[in-house]
Design an enzyme around this catalytic site. Structure first.
Site, short mmCIF file in Angstrom:
data_model
loop_
_atom_site.label_atom_id
_atom_site.label_comp_id
_atom_site.label_asym_id
_atom_site.label_seq_id
_atom_site.Cartn_x
_atom_site.Cartn_y
_atom_site.Cartn_z
N LYS A 74 13.04 -5.08 11.60
CA LYS A 74 11.95 -4.56 12.43
C LYS A 74 10.63 -5.21 12.08
O LYS A 74 10.34 -5.46 10.90
CB LYS A 74 11.82 -3.04 12.24
CG LYS A 74 13.01 -2.23 12.74
CD LYS A 74 12.82 -0.74 12.42
CE LYS A 74 14.02 0.08 12.83
NZ LYS A 74 13.99 0.50 14.22
N THR A 75 9.84 -5.45 13.10
CA THR A 75 8.46 -5.88 12.92
C THR A 75 7.65 -5.30 14.07
O THR A 75 8.20 -4.76 15.04
CB THR A 75 8.35 -7.41 12.88
OG1 THR A 75 7.03 -7.80 12.51
CG2 THR A 75 8.70 -8.04 14.22
#
Length: 247
Positions: free
Chosen positions: A115-116
């Site tokens: 995730k970012t």
């Protein structure tokens, strides 16, 4: 703060952890899924061994989380790649972009979700379900699907959602050398599929150096689905240790 109190915290800052110590339940999680054919060489360049590839397919997804325990509503988008591991078919989670920092931090720290931060959206526009992803001020993906054109079998929809997923967990040591390098597996549990639809779809990907979705180019749209679900994420478990062999 006592020694035993420090160990009871799930994250830093200790006085205000980045995410809540809960197992999140997703209520009214809405999916736009578009499966497309891409270049086999491009897939081989990004899918880590010992995962194996069959067809050169990618699933682009945009998910609007209606409500999530501990995080609240948010939107997420990303790419998943159909793979095999030890004879089991699943998906490798290649990249995920979302607009909620607690969900981003917990997904990375507690599990191994790639995730970012990004700016995805999912909305209805003149009879089309539209999913978009912006990175900073630039558009990197636009997906459109005919809104509720054809019902999709609920059992088939549940099978789409519950496919096992694989991710790579990387944690460096204090000297920069790898401390944890594992392939992990998880799955979605306690699924309720409220609605499921299919229909015509299109997908455009735009090149960006920090959000390289277009490195897996769209050659042909294979299928699309629009789902409304409730679900829970199971804990991850390691299945291969890159520093020491199989688990």
């Amino acid at each position: 703060m006592k020694l035993e109190e420090v160990a009871r915290h799930v994250s830093t800052p200790l006085a205000s952890p980045a995410y809540a110590p809960v197992v999140p339940r997703f209520t009214s999680r809405e999916y736009l899924n578009i499966v497309y054919r891409t270049d086999a060489d491009a897939l081989r360049a990004v899918v880590p061994e010992p995962l194996e590839l069959d067809e050169p397919l990618v699933r682009f997804e945009v998910m609007r989380m209606g409500d999530v325990t501990g995080y609240g509503p948010y939107v997420e988008a990303g790419q998943a790649i159909p793979v095999r591991f030890d004879g089991e078919r699943g998906e490798y989670l290649h990249a995920m972009y979302l607009d909620n920092f607690p969900a981003t931090a917990s997904g990375r720290e507690v599990s191994a979700y790639p995730k970012t931060i990004g700016a995805p959206d999912l909305y209805l526009d003149h009879g089309a379900l539209v999913g978009t992803l912006d990175y900073g001020s630039l558009r990197v993906a636009t997906a459109t699907m005919g809104y509720k054109h054809h019902p999709l079998d609920l059992a088939e929809a549940k099978a789409q959602v519950t496919v096992p997923t694989f991710m790579v967990k990387l944690i460096p040591d204090y000297d920069g050398a790898p401390r944890v390098a594992e392939l992990v597996r998880t799955e979605i549990t306690d699924v309720v599929v409220r609605e499921a639809w299919t229909g015509p779809a299109r997908l455009q990907l735009f090149e960006h150096v920090l959000a390289p979705l277009a490195d897996l180019p769209v050659r042909e749209v294979v299928s699309a689905s629009h789902l409304l679900t409730d679900l829970t994420l199971a804990p991850v478990r390691p299945v291969h240790d890159y520093l020491g062999g199989s688990r």
